[in-house]
Design a protein around this motif. Structure first.
Motif, PDB file in Angstrom:
ATOM      1  N   THR B   2     -42.485  11.804  -1.908  1.00 17.53           N
ATOM      2  CA  THR B   2     -41.301  11.116  -1.391  1.00 17.53           C
ATOM      3  C   THR B   2     -40.076  11.305  -2.278  1.00 17.53           C
ATOM      4  OG1 THR B   2     -42.013   9.094  -2.458  1.00 17.53           O
ATOM      5  CG2 THR B   2     -42.631   9.382  -0.178  1.00 17.53           C
ATOM      6  N   SER B   3     -40.229  12.023  -3.404  1.00 18.02           N
ATOM      7  CA  SER B   3     -39.015  12.410  -4.120  1.00 18.02           C
ATOM      8  C   SER B   3     -38.363  13.506  -3.284  1.00 18.02           C
ATOM      9  CB  SER B   3     -39.359  12.924  -5.508  1.00 18.02           C
ATOM     10  OG  SER B   3     -39.948  11.889  -6.271  1.00 18.02           O
ATOM     11  N   LEU B   4     -37.026  13.532  -3.286  1.00 16.50           N
ATOM     12  CA  LEU B   4     -36.343  14.482  -2.405  1.00 16.50           C
ATOM     13  C   LEU B   4     -36.369  15.874  -3.009  1.00 16.50           C
ATOM     14  CD1 LEU B   4     -33.297  12.246  -1.464  1.00 16.50           C
ATOM     15  CD2 LEU B   4     -35.359  12.692  -0.136  1.00 16.50           C
ATOM     16  N   PRO B   5     -36.432  16.910  -2.162  1.00 16.69           N
ATOM     17  CA  PRO B   5     -36.397  18.278  -2.692  1.00 16.69           C
ATOM     18  C   PRO B   5     -35.037  18.566  -3.302  1.00 16.69           C
ATOM     19  CG  PRO B   5     -36.293  18.290  -0.294  1.00 16.69           C
ATOM     20  CD  PRO B   5     -36.551  16.872  -0.702  1.00 16.69           C
ATOM     21  N   GLU B   6     -35.029  19.348  -4.370  1.00 14.95           N
ATOM     22  CA  GLU B   6     -33.762  19.754  -4.999  1.00 14.95           C
ATOM     23  C   GLU B   6     -32.967  20.597  -4.013  1.00 14.95           C
ATOM     24  OE1 GLU B   6     -32.086  19.457  -7.969  1.00 14.95           O
ATOM     25  OE2 GLU B   6     -33.462  17.777  -8.318  1.00 14.95           O
ATOM     26  N   ALA B  90     -33.057   7.357   2.349  1.00 15.55           N
ATOM     27  CA  ALA B  90     -33.800   6.313   1.640  1.00 15.55           C
ATOM     28  C   ALA B  90     -35.127   6.021   2.333  1.00 15.55           C
ATOM     29  CB  ALA B  90     -32.966   5.039   1.538  1.00 15.55           C
ATOM     30  N   CYS B  91     -35.221   6.352   3.638  1.00 18.69           N
ATOM     31  CA  CYS B  91     -36.490   6.151   4.340  1.00 18.69           C
ATOM     32  C   CYS B  91     -37.591   6.980   3.690  1.00 18.69           C
ATOM     33  CB  CYS B  91     -36.354   6.539   5.811  1.00 18.69           C
ATOM     34  SG  CYS B  91     -35.865   8.260   6.049  1.00 18.69           S
ATOM     35  N   VAL B  92     -37.210   8.099   3.066  1.00 16.76           N
ATOM     36  CA  VAL B  92     -38.194   8.957   2.394  1.00 16.76           C
ATOM     37  C   VAL B  92     -38.522   8.391   1.016  1.00 16.76           C
ATOM     38  CG1 VAL B  92     -38.548  11.229   1.357  1.00 16.76           C
ATOM     39  CG2 VAL B  92     -37.590  11.046   3.659  1.00 16.76           C
ATOM     40  N   TYR B 101     -41.420  12.456   4.300  1.00 16.08           N
ATOM     41  CA  TYR B 101     -40.930  13.530   3.441  1.00 16.08           C
ATOM     42  C   TYR B 101     -39.802  14.293   4.092  1.00 16.08           C
ATOM     43  CZ  TYR B 101     -43.928  16.593   6.319  1.00 16.08           C
ATOM     44  OH  TYR B 101     -44.510  17.258   7.353  1.00 16.08           O
ATOM     45  N   LYS B 102     -39.025  14.967   3.237  1.00 13.69           N
ATOM     46  CA  LYS B 102     -37.925  15.807   3.712  1.00 13.69           C
ATOM     47  C   LYS B 102     -38.301  17.239   3.383  1.00 13.69           C
ATOM     48  CE  LYS B 102     -32.901  16.346   3.468  1.00 13.69           C
ATOM     49  NZ  LYS B 102     -32.632  16.250   4.906  1.00 13.69           N
ATOM     50  N   ARG B 103     -38.291  18.108   4.387  1.00 12.23           N
ATOM     51  CA  ARG B 103     -38.697  19.488   4.174  1.00 12.23           C
ATOM     52  C   ARG B 103     -37.641  20.242   3.369  1.00 12.23           C
ATOM     53  NH1 ARG B 103     -41.941  22.135   8.514  1.00 12.23           N
ATOM     54  NH2 ARG B 103     -40.217  23.595   8.743  1.00 12.23           N
ATOM     55  N   ALA B 104     -38.111  20.955   2.334  1.00 13.56           N
ATOM     56  CA  ALA B 104     -37.188  21.699   1.480  1.00 13.56           C
ATOM     57  C   ALA B 104     -36.544  22.836   2.260  1.00 13.56           C
ATOM     58  CB  ALA B 104     -37.922  22.244   0.268  1.00 13.56           C
ATOM     59  N   GLU B 105     -37.298  23.453   3.184  1.00 19.10           N
ATOM     60  CA  GLU B 105     -36.803  24.688   3.801  1.00 19.10           C
ATOM     61  C   GLU B 105     -35.699  24.468   4.827  1.00 19.10           C
ATOM     62  OE1 GLU B 105     -39.829  23.382   3.850  1.00 19.10           O
ATOM     63  OE2 GLU B 105     -41.058  24.115   5.522  1.00 19.10           O
ATOM     64  N   GLY B 107     -34.601  20.836   5.729  1.00 19.69           N
ATOM     65  CA  GLY B 107     -34.040  19.484   5.642  1.00 19.69           C
ATOM     66  C   GLY B 107     -34.532  18.509   6.693  1.00 19.69           C
ATOM     67  N   ILE B 108     -35.499  18.916   7.518  1.00 20.48           N
ATOM     68  CA  ILE B 108     -36.001  18.003   8.548  1.00 20.48           C
ATOM     69  C   ILE B 108     -36.819  16.891   7.885  1.00 20.48           C
ATOM     70  CG2 ILE B 108     -37.504  17.813  10.575  1.00 20.48           C
ATOM     71  CD1 ILE B 108     -36.730  20.633  11.334  1.00 20.48           C
ATOM     72  N   VAL B 109     -36.590  15.660   8.329  1.00 18.66           N
ATOM     73  CA  VAL B 109     -37.315  14.506   7.789  1.00 18.66           C
ATOM     74  C   VAL B 109     -38.486  14.208   8.718  1.00 18.66           C
ATOM     75  CG1 VAL B 109     -37.179  12.060   7.202  1.00 18.66           C
ATOM     76  CG2 VAL B 109     -35.256  13.560   6.699  1.00 18.66           C
ATOM     77  N   LEU B 110     -39.684  14.166   8.157  1.00 12.99           N
ATOM     78  CA  LEU B 110     -40.886  13.979   8.975  1.00 12.99           C
ATOM     79  C   LEU B 110     -41.783  12.884   8.399  1.00 12.99           C
ATOM     80  CD1 LEU B 110     -41.956  17.670   9.680  1.00 12.99           C
ATOM     81  CD2 LEU B 110     -40.892  16.095  11.285  1.00 12.99           C
ATOM     82  N   VAL B 111     -42.751  12.460   9.199  1.00  6.53           N
ATOM     83  CA  VAL B 111     -43.777  11.514   8.752  1.00  6.53           C
ATOM     84  C   VAL B 111     -45.136  12.183   8.915  1.00  6.53           C
ATOM     85  CG1 VAL B 111     -44.900   9.291   9.179  1.00  6.53           C
ATOM     86  CG2 VAL B 111     -42.438   9.503   9.476  1.00  6.53           C
ATOM     87  N   ASP B 112     -45.955  12.128   7.859  1.00 10.80           N
ATOM     88  CA  ASP B 112     -47.330  12.605   7.956  1.00 10.80           C
ATOM     89  C   ASP B 112     -48.187  11.425   8.410  1.00 10.80           C
ATOM     90  OD1 ASP B 112     -49.907  13.453   7.650  1.00 10.80           O
ATOM     91  OD2 ASP B 112     -49.582  14.394   5.692  1.00 10.80           O
ATOM     92  N   GLU B 113     -48.546  11.459   9.693  1.00 14.43           N
ATOM     93  CA  GLU B 113     -49.257  10.306  10.275  1.00 14.43           C
ATOM     94  C   GLU B 113     -50.624  10.068   9.652  1.00 14.43           C
ATOM     95  OE1 GLU B 113     -49.102  10.074  14.754  1.00 14.43           O
ATOM     96  OE2 GLU B 113     -48.233  12.044  14.360  1.00 14.43           O
ATOM     97  N   ALA B 114     -51.186  11.095   9.018  1.00 13.51           N
ATOM     98  CA  ALA B 114     -52.522  10.951   8.444  1.00 13.51           C
ATOM     99  C   ALA B 114     -52.483  10.158   7.144  1.00 13.51           C
ATOM    100  CB  ALA B 114     -53.138  12.330   8.194  1.00 13.51           C
ATOM    101  N   ILE B 115     -51.291   9.993   6.565  1.00 10.82           N
ATOM    102  CA  ILE B 115     -51.157   9.319   5.276  1.00 10.82           C
ATOM    103  C   ILE B 115     -50.457   7.967   5.417  1.00 10.82           C
ATOM    104  CG2 ILE B 115     -50.049   9.506   3.010  1.00 10.82           C
ATOM    105  CD1 ILE B 115     -50.491  12.444   3.044  1.00 10.82           C
TER     106      ILE B 115
END
Lengths: 315, 250
Positions: B2-6, B90-92, B101-105, B107-115
């Protein structure tokens, strides 16, 4: 914000529990408390039950409680994760401290050091709880400098009221604890009043105009909501039931949470004996009621920016 | 994590540009979103009590309608709102599990439902109300920017766009890379002075909104007390038609 009972209970109970652990961890090694094993058992068990009971209650709030262990992983960015880590870490030195005190009658040396360490970690846990709320920018009533001190002093106040009762069961007179409790009640009351004044006299920088980029032609108002029925956002973030009773509920907090506990603690300080024990016990019940109402209000009075999209003009 | 990608130089920032000037408030984007995503990456999107009072369910896109101004100068603006895929989400960062999480490649913000543990804190941290809780599965759900369309090689290249953009009948929605100043979407934003929602909170949304054009004020409507509009005498043809109408109405 919707005041979920599990969270109201969690923040009040674990706040009081960790604050009691904090007091025991500091006052025990300093020799300020009855050193008997029985007192240690009673006080530490009460602190542990409240802390663990509160944490368990917070797990019931989860959609997937069986995955709760995953919450310990993101302490680098998340105050909720930090709170989880700090709370579990607290139990390690607290266990050594408790075993030393209860089974070996020792509260100094290495055991005392563990007590101090447990106290520091308990303080960190309470700080993290407050920061979970204080870090949320969309909620003006939470994102302000009064929230963390409020959590802290309300926890300490509850803990001192409990300690004042417990100590009386072992000692006939305990003026130090009672006076400390009185001071904490006064400080907590003062800080709560400052918090209320702050949220009453300030409003969030966000408005319906900044939320929609509209307003060049004048006042912006909602014409139609997206759906005719409520949705998750309104159920969770648009809770507005208790706001109408705000004045009355604040009165209950002032009376049950602060005024009565102060009066009863003063009474216990002056009369002592069995009557003092009863008064100190009643102070705990009154404060518990007051703080639960306070926490309920803390949620119910909090307005989320999402409500700007559903007819609120300001939050 | 959940830390944001650089952020990297030339960071790709996929997002939407929504034109408030031409949105007609038809709700087609919300419906198309619900339809695609109910069986997509974040599906299902459950509905509760769908045919009775208090029906509610999970939607990633909701269309609000506002009015601004008073009287003759007032204007109705339809306002679609979905996840803005913020640069500072901040949701991430509030997520305790790493599910958000926010995808580095891109910038899409997603939720991993399994976690996801369903603590709902991310929905509190989002100022825009982009996240909705799935009470069936006990996890949080949100817009994926149709990640299962935009990279989907089973679809024709022209169909690799979010469902809401594909369906819009008035072309009020655009999809593209807002990190590239030369992209079509960036040029529209620059030309039309597109802006951020609640910029004061510092979430730096990637999605941009194009404010309604200044335009002309609506012509003044006749006011009460003024001269009544003249009533034309019915022509001979009209009189015949009225007679036929009366005849048929018997």
């Amino acid at each position: 914000m919707h005041p979920a009972l599990s969270i109201v209970f969690f923040t009040t109970a674990s706040g009081a529990g960790f604050a009691l652990l904090l007091l025991l961890g500091v006052a025990g090694p300093l020799g300020l408390l009855p050193s008997s094993a029985s007192f240690g058992v009673a006080a530490l068990a009460l602190a542990g039950l409240l802390a663990i009971g509160g944490l368990a209650s917070s797990v019931f709030h989860l959609g997937r409680p069986e995955r709760a262990w995953r919450a310990f992983s993101q302490w680098r960015s998340s105050w909720l994760s930090r709170e989880g880590v700090a709370s579990v870490l607290t139990f390690l030195p607290a266990a050594v401290f408790s075993i030393g005190w209860v089974f070996f009658g020792v509260t100094s040396g290495l055991v005392g050091l563990c007590g101090i360490l447990a106290a520091a970690l308990a303080a960190a846990t309470i700080y993290c709880t407050g920061m979970i709320y204080a870090s949320l920018k969309p909620i003006h009533q939470w994102h302000n400098p009064w929230v963390v001190p409020n959590y802290f002093v309300l926890g300490l106040m509850s803990a001192l009221l409990m300690l004042n009762f417990l100590v009386r069961l072992w000692q006939t007179r305990a003026p130090g604890v009672a006076v400390s409790a009185l001071i904490l009640v006064a400080v907590a009351w003062r800080l709560k009043e400052r918090y209320w004044r702050s949220i009453d006299t300030t409003s969030a920088p966000s408005t319906v105009a900044s939320a929609t980029l509209l307003g060049s032609r004048g006042k912006v108002r909602m014409l139609e909501p997206p759906h005719t029925e409520e949705n998750y956002l309104l159920k969770e973030m648009g809770f507005a039931i208790a706001r109408r009773h705000r004045v009355r509920l604040r009165g209950i907090v002032r009376l049950a949470g602060f005024a009565l506990p102060a009066f009863l603690t003063l009474l216990a300080l002056l009369v002592g004996g069995v009557f003092g024990i009863v008064a100190a016990g009643l102070a705990i019940f009154s404060a518990a009621l007051g703080i639960v109402v306070e926490r309920w209000l803390f949620f119910a009075e909090a307005k989320h920016t999402v409500t700007l999209y559903y007819g609120a003009e300001a939050v | 994590m959940t830390s944001l990608p650089e952020p990297r130089p030339g960071q790709k920032k996929l997002g939407l540009v929504i034109d408030l000037d031409i949105c007609v408030g038809c709700h087609a984007c919300a419906t198309a979103c619900k339809e695609w995503n109910a069986s997509g990456h974040m599906g299902p999107l459950p509905d509760f009590n769908p045919y009775g009072d208090g029906a509610w369910g999970v939607w990633f896109n909701r269309i609000h309608s506002f009015e601004e101004g008073e009287g003759d100068g007032a204007r109705t603006v339809h306002f679609p709102k979905s996840c803005l895929h913020c640069e500072e989400p901040a949701c991430v960062t509030v997520c305790p599990t790493g599910a958000s999480y926010k995808r580095a490649e891109d910038g899409i913000v997603l939720v991993d439902e399994a976690i996801c543990i369903g603590c709902k804190l991310c929905s509190w941290a989002c100022p825009y109300g982009a996240r909705e809780f799935d009470a069936d599965e006990g996890v949080m759900k949100k817009c994926t920017l149709c990640i299962d369309r935009i990279y989907n090689e089973h679809l024709a290249p022209e169909d690799r766009q979010p469902a809401c953009v594909m369906v819009c009948p008035v072309n009020a929605r655009h999809f593209g890379d807002l990190g590239d100043p030369g992209s079509e979407v960036s040029e529209i934003v620059a030309r039309r002075a597109g802006g951020d929602l609640m910029p004061e909170l510092g979430y730096k949304p990637v999605n941009k909104y194009l404010p309604p054009r200044a335009g002309r004020m609506a012509p003044a409507m006749p006011v009460a007390g003024g001269a009544p509009p003249p009533i034309d005498q019915p022509s001979a043809g009209d009189r015949v038609l009225r007679w036929v109408d009366r005849l048929l109405s018997r």
